[in-house]
Scaffold this motif. Structure first.
Motif, PDB file in Angstrom:
ATOM      1  N   VAL A  29       0.868  -1.182   0.000  1.00  0.00           N
ATOM      2  CA  VAL A  29       0.000   0.000   0.000  1.00  0.00           C
ATOM      3  C   VAL A  29       0.901   1.227   0.000  1.00  0.00           C
ATOM      4  O   VAL A  29       1.807   1.340   0.826  1.00  0.00           O
ATOM      5  CB  VAL A  29      -0.931   0.015   1.232  1.00  0.00           C
ATOM      6  N   VAL A  30       0.689   2.109  -0.948  1.00  0.00           N
ATOM      7  CA  VAL A  30       1.597   3.244  -1.124  1.00  0.00           C
ATOM      8  C   VAL A  30       0.827   4.547  -0.889  1.00  0.00           C
ATOM      9  O   VAL A  30      -0.200   4.790  -1.528  1.00  0.00           O
ATOM     10  CB  VAL A  30       2.174   3.245  -2.564  1.00  0.00           C
ATOM     11  N   PHE A  31       1.331   5.353   0.020  1.00  0.00           N
ATOM     12  CA  PHE A  31       0.733   6.663   0.275  1.00  0.00           C
ATOM     13  C   PHE A  31       1.529   7.706  -0.503  1.00  0.00           C
ATOM     14  O   PHE A  31       2.744   7.764  -0.391  1.00  0.00           O
ATOM     15  CB  PHE A  31       0.762   6.982   1.776  1.00  0.00           C
ATOM     16  N   CYS A  32       0.841   8.504  -1.274  1.00  0.00           N
ATOM     17  CA  CYS A  32       1.506   9.489  -2.121  1.00  0.00           C
ATOM     18  C   CYS A  32       1.091  10.887  -1.649  1.00  0.00           C
ATOM     19  O   CYS A  32      -0.096  11.167  -1.528  1.00  0.00           O
ATOM     20  CB  CYS A  32       1.081   9.332  -3.578  1.00  0.00           C
ATOM     21  N   LEU A  39      -1.502  16.931  -4.088  1.00  0.00           N
ATOM     22  CA  LEU A  39      -1.872  15.522  -4.306  1.00  0.00           C
ATOM     23  C   LEU A  39      -1.778  14.716  -3.020  1.00  0.00           C
ATOM     24  O   LEU A  39      -0.756  14.736  -2.335  1.00  0.00           O
ATOM     25  CB  LEU A  39      -0.941  14.881  -5.355  1.00  0.00           C
ATOM     26  N   LYS A  40      -2.871  14.040  -2.727  1.00  0.00           N
ATOM     27  CA  LYS A  40      -2.889  13.038  -1.654  1.00  0.00           C
ATOM     28  C   LYS A  40      -3.553  11.815  -2.278  1.00  0.00           C
ATOM     29  O   LYS A  40      -4.725  11.884  -2.663  1.00  0.00           O
ATOM     30  CB  LYS A  40      -3.744  13.502  -0.478  1.00  0.00           C
ATOM     31  N   THR A  63     -14.109  12.084   3.317  1.00  0.00           N
ATOM     32  CA  THR A  63     -14.122  12.974   4.484  1.00  0.00           C
ATOM     33  C   THR A  63     -12.823  12.889   5.278  1.00  0.00           C
ATOM     34  O   THR A  63     -12.455  13.836   5.957  1.00  0.00           O
ATOM     35  CB  THR A  63     -15.313  12.665   5.423  1.00  0.00           C
ATOM     36  N   ASN A  64     -12.145  11.752   5.198  1.00  0.00           N
ATOM     37  CA  ASN A  64     -10.842  11.660   5.850  1.00  0.00           C
ATOM     38  C   ASN A  64     -10.012  10.560   5.192  1.00  0.00           C
ATOM     39  O   ASN A  64     -10.499   9.828   4.328  1.00  0.00           O
ATOM     40  CB  ASN A  64     -10.992  11.418   7.363  1.00  0.00           C
ATOM     41  N   GLU A  65      -8.759  10.448   5.626  1.00  0.00           N
ATOM     42  CA  GLU A  65      -7.850   9.511   4.962  1.00  0.00           C
ATOM     43  C   GLU A  65      -8.204   8.051   5.254  1.00  0.00           C
ATOM     44  O   GLU A  65      -7.952   7.169   4.430  1.00  0.00           O
ATOM     45  CB  GLU A  65      -6.408   9.817   5.365  1.00  0.00           C
ATOM     46  N   ILE A  97      -7.482   9.140  -5.257  1.00  0.00           N
ATOM     47  CA  ILE A  97      -6.951  10.480  -5.026  1.00  0.00           C
ATOM     48  C   ILE A  97      -7.985  11.204  -4.175  1.00  0.00           C
ATOM     49  O   ILE A  97      -9.190  11.179  -4.493  1.00  0.00           O
ATOM     50  CB  ILE A  97      -6.725  11.246  -6.352  1.00  0.00           C
ATOM     51  N   ILE A  98      -7.521  11.811  -3.091  1.00  0.00           N
ATOM     52  CA  ILE A  98      -8.450  12.484  -2.181  1.00  0.00           C
ATOM     53  C   ILE A  98      -8.668  13.912  -2.677  1.00  0.00           C
ATOM     54  O   ILE A  98      -7.712  14.694  -2.775  1.00  0.00           O
ATOM     55  CB  ILE A  98      -7.892  12.490  -0.740  1.00  0.00           C
ATOM     56  N   GLY A  99      -9.923  14.236  -3.005  1.00  0.00           N
ATOM     57  CA  GLY A  99     -10.209  15.595  -3.459  1.00  0.00           C
ATOM     58  C   GLY A  99     -11.415  15.621  -4.373  1.00  0.00           C
ATOM     59  O   GLY A  99     -11.935  14.581  -4.782  1.00  0.00           O
TER      60      GLY A  99
END
Ligand code: NAD
Length: 367
Positions: A29-32, A39-40, A63-65, A97-99
């Motif tokens: 699992v890769v967090f960018c 970019l999240k 709403t959250n990570e 992608i969060i957004g």
């Protein structure tokens, strides 16, 4: 550019929402994270036994990570089974992608995302999902070759959604054949929830085949537009799950079949495009079986899109893509029968067939 790796063993704290082990068995699992572009993203690589992990990128205003992590893990796991069941030489992966795709998606952000994908050296191949379009994949293609679902103008297979919709349509017909004795959908009442890229084309196939279609979407403008374009009814009641329909087609987001909705469902068949429709596969799959509702496993019948995307990697013609997609009909019938013969849910049947191919390959039995 940094990519933080989180070990799968540390992830079991994260599934407060659905109470199922969606993290289970992930390889990586890769967090960018990139401050300059905002970019999240999270890339989930579930399994690469059958080949590189391929699955689309979803952009969503989580709403959250934790919510994003939960989604990507469930989605990437589903891709392993989808790709396996479809006979593709691909493992399962997915990215989120969060957004807000409407306001926060920029070319710079997509370029940075592409660089993260490239840093995985082909272990993960991306494509589009909710919030993404072929033109976004064209941007990603400029910085990595590990992307599919690019535009026809750039030599790709284009928007996969119409092929997904066709696969859902043939999967629904197989379910009708099994449940009602005929795959003729004329006069059947079908509720389509979510009329986006896939849902609209599904509505088109259904209305052409004489089904009585009702549509619903959180986007009111779209509901009226699609309703008028195809002569579909617009759902106006208070609870769509208790609607008097023969077939419920979830084509929005996942987990719509959950503790709050499942006991209201009146439809005899559930067959739609959304990934991870069952909030809890074991619990809700079993309840559907007990209620006599035939559930066409999502990762089987929504595989048309990934089959289309895969054609870019193996140079399949359009005819080959459509032929493989049409085969969803036969596989669905096989799964429904296997489930009945073994007194298991259709989800379990599909899962065990998919897992068998992965296990056989791992054990050198699929030469
Ligand atoms: P999309 O974003 O084009 O459409 C989704 C639609 O659902 C939108 O119109 C949105 O307004 C609506 N929606 C969102 N939440 C809703 C809710 N609570 N109630 C009613 N409507 C709601 O997405 P898409 O590409 O059409 O994909 C639909 C689903 O199918 C997704 O779950 C996706 O993961 C899955 N899927 C898509 C493909 C593909 O080829 N596009 C392939 C496999 C699976």
């Amino acid at each position: 550019m940094t990519a933080d790796l989180l070990k799968a063993s540390e992830l079991h704290k994260v599934d407060p929402v659905f109470g199922q082990v969606s993290f289970d068995g992930h390889e990586q699992v890769v967090f960018c994270n990139d401050k300059d572009t905002g970019l999240k993203a999270i890339i989930g690589i579930h399994n690469t036994v059958l080949g590189p992990a391929l699955g689309g990128t979803r952009m969503w205003n989580y709403t959250n990570e934790w919510e994003a992590l939960n989604d990507v893990l469930r989605l990437s796991r589903g891709m392993s089974f989808k790709n396996s069941l479809s006979g593709l030489n691909l493992g399962g992966g997915k990215a989120v992608i969060i957004g807000d795709a409407k306001t926060q998606k920029t070319p710079e952000l997509m370029t940075k995302f592409g660089q993260f994908v490239d840093s995985l050296s082909g272990k993960y191949i991306t494509a589009e999902d909710v919030g993404m379009e072929t033109k976004d994949m064209d941007i990603v293609r400029e910085v990595t070759k590990h992307v599919a679902g690019i535009s026809v103008e750039k030599g790709g297979s284009g928007n996969p959604s119409p092929v997904t919709a066709y696969g859902v349509f043939v999967g629904m017909k197989a379910a009708a054949k099994y449940k009602f004795g005929s795959d003729n959908l004329e006069g059947k009442k079908v509720l389509v929830q979510g009329i986006g890229h896939v849902g609209e084309v599904l509505v088109q196939h259904l209305t052409e085949s004489g089904a009585i279609v009702t549509v619903t979407d959180i986007n009111d403008e779209r509901v009226h537009q699609i309703g008028a374009k195809y002569g579909a009814k617009i759902f106006t009641g208070a609870d769509l799950y208790s609607a008097d329909v023969d077939i419920y087609a979830p084509c929005a987001l996942g987990a719509t079949i959950n503790d709050n909705t499942i006991h209201n469902i009146k439809a005899s068949i559930i067959a739609g495009a959304a990934n991870n429709q069952l909030a809890n596969e074991a619990v809700h799959g079993k309840i559907l079986k007990e209620k006599g509702i035939l559930y066409a496993p999502d990762f089987l019948i929504n595989a048309g899109g990934v089959i289309n995307v895969y054609s870019e990697l193996v140079n399949w013609s359009r005819e080959q893509v459509m032929q493989k997609t049409e085969n969803i009909y036969n596989t669905a019938l096989e799964i429904f029968k296997f489930a009945d013969d073994n007194n298991i849910t259709t989800h379990q049947a599909a899962f065990s067939m998919a897992q068998k191919r992965i296990d056989d390959t791992k054990n050198g039995l699929n030469k």
